[in-house]
Design an enzyme around this catalytic site. Structure first.
Site, PDB file in Angstrom:
ATOM      1  N   HIS A 178       0.838  -1.208   0.000  1.00 39.16           N
ATOM      2  CA  HIS A 178       0.000   0.000   0.000  1.00 39.16           C
ATOM      3  C   HIS A 178       0.871   1.257   0.000  1.00 39.16           C
ATOM      4  O   HIS A 178       0.573   2.237  -0.670  1.00 39.16           O
ATOM      5  CB  HIS A 178      -0.887   0.053   1.251  1.00 39.16           C
ATOM      6  CG  HIS A 178      -1.858  -1.083   1.386  1.00 39.16           C
ATOM      7  ND1 HIS A 178      -1.778  -2.011   2.389  1.00 39.16           N
ATOM      8  CD2 HIS A 178      -2.947  -1.422   0.653  1.00 39.16           C
ATOM      9  CE1 HIS A 178      -2.773  -2.871   2.290  1.00 39.16           C
ATOM     10  NE2 HIS A 178      -3.498  -2.549   1.235  1.00 39.16           N
ATOM     11  N   GLY A 193      -2.941  -1.824  -7.355  1.00 40.47           N
ATOM     12  CA  GLY A 193      -1.783  -2.728  -7.389  1.00 40.47           C
ATOM     13  C   GLY A 193      -1.969  -3.872  -8.382  1.00 40.47           C
ATOM     14  O   GLY A 193      -3.059  -4.438  -8.492  1.00 40.47           O
ATOM     15  N   ASP A 246      -3.498  -7.453  -7.405  1.00 37.46           N
ATOM     16  CA  ASP A 246      -4.879  -7.845  -7.685  1.00 37.46           C
ATOM     17  C   ASP A 246      -5.156  -7.547  -9.160  1.00 37.46           C
ATOM     18  O   ASP A 246      -5.895  -6.618  -9.509  1.00 37.46           O
ATOM     19  CB  ASP A 246      -5.833  -7.080  -6.769  1.00 37.46           C
ATOM     20  CG  ASP A 246      -5.573  -7.404  -5.308  1.00 37.46           C
ATOM     21  OD1 ASP A 246      -6.135  -8.383  -4.816  1.00 37.46           O
ATOM     22  OD2 ASP A 246      -4.765  -6.702  -4.670  1.00 37.46           O
ATOM     23  N   SER A 248      -2.204  -8.190   3.323  1.00 40.14           N
ATOM     24  CA  SER A 248      -2.760  -8.101   4.684  1.00 40.14           C
ATOM     25  C   SER A 248      -3.102  -9.498   5.193  1.00 40.14           C
ATOM     26  O   SER A 248      -3.084  -9.754   6.397  1.00 40.14           O
ATOM     27  CB  SER A 248      -4.024  -7.235   4.686  1.00 40.14           C
ATOM     28  OG  SER A 248      -3.786  -6.029   4.010  1.00 40.14           O
TER      29      SER A 248
HETATM   30  P1  AMP Z   1      -6.459  -4.025  -0.299  1.00 42.27           P
HETATM   31  O1  AMP Z   1      -6.256  -3.201   0.920  1.00 42.27           O
HETATM   32  O2  AMP Z   1      -6.000  -5.428  -0.175  1.00 42.27           O
HETATM   33  O3  AMP Z   1      -7.857  -3.882  -0.868  1.00 42.27           O
HETATM   34  O4  AMP Z   1      -5.508  -3.386  -1.405  1.00 42.27           O
HETATM   35  C1  AMP Z   1      -5.569  -2.028  -1.727  1.00 42.27           C
HETATM   36  C2  AMP Z   1      -4.712  -1.778  -2.944  1.00 42.27           C
HETATM   37  O5  AMP Z   1      -3.361  -2.135  -2.659  1.00 42.27           O
HETATM   38  C3  AMP Z   1      -5.139  -2.626  -4.158  1.00 42.27           C
HETATM   39  O6  AMP Z   1      -5.064  -1.844  -5.330  1.00 42.27           O
HETATM   40  C4  AMP Z   1      -4.125  -3.735  -4.155  1.00 42.27           C
HETATM   41  O7  AMP Z   1      -3.895  -4.289  -5.427  1.00 42.27           O
HETATM   42  C5  AMP Z   1      -2.881  -3.002  -3.654  1.00 42.27           C
HETATM   43  N1  AMP Z   1      -1.912  -3.947  -3.105  1.00 42.27           N
HETATM   44  C6  AMP Z   1      -2.117  -4.878  -2.139  1.00 42.27           C
HETATM   45  N2  AMP Z   1      -1.001  -5.610  -1.940  1.00 42.27           N
HETATM   46  C7  AMP Z   1      -0.074  -5.137  -2.811  1.00 42.27           C
HETATM   47  C8  AMP Z   1       1.274  -5.493  -3.109  1.00 42.27           C
HETATM   48  N3  AMP Z   1       1.926  -6.474  -2.465  1.00 42.27           N
HETATM   49  N4  AMP Z   1       1.915  -4.790  -4.077  1.00 42.27           N
HETATM   50  C9  AMP Z   1       1.295  -3.796  -4.742  1.00 42.27           C
HETATM   51  N5  AMP Z   1       0.020  -3.415  -4.509  1.00 42.27           N
HETATM   52  C10 AMP Z   1      -0.659  -4.076  -3.563  1.00 42.27           C
END
Ligand code: AMP
Length: 284
Positions: A37, A147, A150, A186
């Site tokens: 993030h 990211g 996903d 996470s």
């Molecule tokens: P989330 O909190 O899991 O919904 O993720 C929020 C954003 O962070 C999304 O666009 C994810 O793709 C991105 N994200 C989560 N993990 C990673 C990672 N390891 N590398 C890059 N982006 C990430």
């Protein structure tokens, strides 16, 4: 840094920034912020002069047997991370604020939501697209940062923004990994020490795919078979899918050609983990 809990208050803050001619960057998250993030936030801070991060564990994208209740919510430390990274506003609404009345309008992106995770998480992308449409309407950013971790989500949201003529740009940032290759997530918090070690086999399988393709293998069954062999070495890993698809349409390929996305989803204990790599094979 401001913390806005209501739609009205975040709109007011963004409106004031926009009236000063600022470029608004937006990073939607579910919190439990990590280095993945932070990379998105840092890019937003670099490229925009007003950055909004949303922290919202969206109930409508979780299935009934999924981890909505136990999803980590370390709110205070998330705020510290945002502050340090130079975020201007954290938007942290309650579910009631986001879904005030019964929600009767849903965003359903067709085709792209059917393969990969769509097969195993019915309704997931409907929830993701709907909440992101709401967030994009609320925050009204010039650019949203997502990211590659996903990959399907990013493709689905790009399609939604194009189809619904939403006036924002989507920037997709590379997957951030730990030193041993495991994609930061996470949900890695759910893993025991042994399971955390086992999880490194996901990236090993993806690297195997990459090396086979680089060596000229074009038969997809062969590649998937080799990836399976790697993952099956680990008793704790339950494979959900291993897919190699067209990187833009997410459709199955007959053989390796063009830009391909190799994507894996597994369960290890209570954690469902996904990862992928993008490969440009240069082949027609
Ligand atoms: P989330 O909190 O899991 O919904 O993720 C929020 C954003 O962070 C999304 O666009 C994810 O793709 C991105 N994200 C989560 N993990 C990673 C990672 N390891 N590398 C890059 N982006 C990430």
């Amino acid at each position: 840094m401001e913390v806005a809990e209501t739609i009205e208050s975040v709109r007011k803050l963004v409106k004031a920034a926009r009236s000063k001619g600022k470029r608004i960057g937006f990073v939607p998250t579910m919190g439990a912020l990590h280095i993945g993030h932070i990379c998105l936030i840092e890019k937003a801070v670099k490229e925009c002069n007003f950055v909004v991060v949303s922290i919202f564990v969206n109930p409508t994208q979780f299935g009934p047997d999924e981890d909505f209740e136990k999803y980590p919510r370390p709110f205070e430390s998330d705020l510290e991370i945002c502050k340090k990274a130079g975020v201007d506003v954290v938007f942290a609404p309650s579910p009631q604020e986001m879904y005030k009345k019964e929600n009767l309008t849903w965003v359903n992106v067709e085709k792209l939501t059917e393969p990969l995770c769509g097969r195993f998480r019915p309704g997931h992308f409907r929830g993701v697209a709907t909440v992101c449409a709401k967030l994009f309407n609320i925050v009204a950013p010039d650019v949203a940062y997502l990211g590659q971790k996903d990959a399907q989500q990013a493709i689905v949201l790009k399609q939604m923004v194009a189809d619904l003529n939403m006036p924002l740009e989507i920037v997709v940032c590379p997957t951030v990994r730990q030193a041993d290759g495991l994609a930061v997530s996470s949900r890695n918090k759910y893993l025991s020490e042994q399971q955390r070690k086992d999880a490194t086999y996901i990236y090993k399988a993806l690297k195997k795919c990459e090396s086979l393709i680089e060596a000229g293998t074009t038969d997809i069954e062969t590649i998937i078979g080799e990836m399976q062999k790697i993952l099956k070495q680990v008793p704790s890993i339950e494979i959900e899918y291993i897919s190699i698809v067209d990187a833009e349409t997410l459709q199955e390929l007959e053989r390796i050609a063009g830009k391909v996305l190799a994507a894996v989803a597994v369960k290890i204990g209570s954690a469902r983990l996904i990862d992928n790599i993008l490969l440009d094979t240069g082949k027609q």
